[in-house]
Enzyme design. Structure first.
Site, PDB file in Angstrom:
ATOM      1  N   LEU A 243      -2.847   0.877   2.670  1.00 23.85           N
ATOM      2  CA  LEU A 243      -3.508   0.148   3.742  1.00 23.85           C
ATOM      3  C   LEU A 243      -2.762  -1.173   3.907  1.00 23.85           C
ATOM      4  CD1 LEU A 243      -5.961   0.591   5.596  1.00 23.85           C
ATOM      5  CD2 LEU A 243      -7.350  -0.657   3.950  1.00 23.85           C
ATOM      6  N   ASP A 244      -2.273  -1.435   5.129  1.00 22.81           N
ATOM      7  CA  ASP A 244      -1.466  -2.640   5.383  1.00 22.81           C
ATOM      8  C   ASP A 244      -2.209  -3.909   4.980  1.00 22.81           C
ATOM      9  OD1 ASP A 244       0.507  -1.045   6.457  1.00 22.81           O
ATOM     10  OD2 ASP A 244      -0.086  -1.381   8.526  1.00 22.81           O
TER      11      ASP A 244
END
Length: 311
Positions: A48-49
């Protein structure tokens, strides 16, 4: 012959469904959770960025063996597209490369959404973890290279427009493995002739986990904290861990006795009985007293273990 070093940490196993805050990277989150639990081993089920928030399933100990099943699960994202700019990273982090004074109407947006629903071809962003010639695309992009990333098939099962306010539109999608929400914003912006990038992004679900499973770093820290001068309270923090077997709801289940569990843990197959027992399955999970014992195949009325779990 060199002696093996003693494993560091506790043999805690299970899933921590972290509500990752904006600004924290996935690797950083795993390290934080591993430290909080003093766990021997930890890993996450899908990056997840840092600019995204939400569900980051983190596996501890034996649960790391079940990571692929969670990675393959459907995901739900809620995200805002800001219209008028395309950026190098397709989100707020990058520099603007194209701009437009045009803004799409809600009707125009809804008209193109069917194009992005179902099985579609999608080109990942330049700044992505895709490997090109053995190197990560984001490493090449940071070095100033523009690389050709081949389009690939992804599936978007549901695509909803939640709210539109001129400059920005809020969407929610349910999608399969490998879908890039940043690519959606980029491609829709181009189709609409106004360009676009992700302004906010939150992952709310990763099958089989739901928002009810969320736990925050703050909750974990509070649970772990013992009285001043005392050892960490691992009993309290361990109560926030979800059982390893919860990741395998996608597989047929075989309930077995304690004696059968002992045989399986020694690598032996067992005969399975019962009116509701699966007849054949390439993969199934064997459970004893509600605890995961093994993943294996069911052939000719026998469960043959492939991967055994220590309870």
């Amino acid at each position: 012959m060199a002696r093996r070093g003693k494993k560091k940490g506790r043999p805690v196993s299970g899933w921590v469904i972290l509500d990752k805050p904006v600004g924290m990277g996935s690797t950083e989150a795993v390290s934080k959770i591993k430290w909080l639990f003093n766990a021997e081993k930890a890993g996450h089920a899908g990056t997840l960025d840092p600019l995204a928030s939400g569900m980051l399933p983190i596996a501890l100990g034996e649960a790391t063996k079940t990571v692929p099943y969670v990675q393959d699960g459907a995901k739900v994202y809620r995200f805002t597209v800001a219209w008028g700019e395309e950026r190098t990273t397709d989100d707020l982090e990058g520099e603007a490369t194209k701009t437009s004074a045009e803004r799409p109407s809600e009707e125009a947006i809804r008209a193109i959404m069917p194009k992005y629903t179902g099985v579609i071809m999608q080109t990942p962003p330049q700044f992505s973890a895709i490997k090109i010639g053995g190197e990560r695309a984001y490493d090449l992009a940071r070095g100033g290279e523009t690389v050709e990333i081949p389009a690939r098939e992804v599936e978007i099962g549901r695509f909803d427009l939640v709210e539109h306010s001129g400059d920005r539109t809020l969407f929610e999608i349910e999608c399969g493995k490998g879908t890039y929400v940043r690519s959606l914003a980029r491609d829709m912006g181009r189709d609409l002739g106004c360009f676009g990038h992700i302004a906010t992004l939150r992952r709310t679900e990763v099958d089989p986990f739901t928002p009810d499973d969320f736990v925050t770093v703050e909750q974990l820290e509070t649970a772990r904290t013992g009285a001043e001068g005392e050892a960490p309270n691992f009993t309290a923090i361990d109560n926030l861990v979800i059982d390893t077997g919860a990741a395998l709801e996608c597989l047929p289940r075989v309930d077995i006795t304690d004696d059968a569990a002992t045989r399986i843990r020694l690598g032996n197959p067992i005969i399975i009985r019962g009116r509701d027992a699966p007849v054949e399955a390439d993969e199934a999970c064997a459970m004893a007293r509600g605890r995961l014992v093994a993943i294996g195949a069911i052939e000719a009325g026998m469960f043959k273990p492939k991967r055994v779990f220590v309870s």
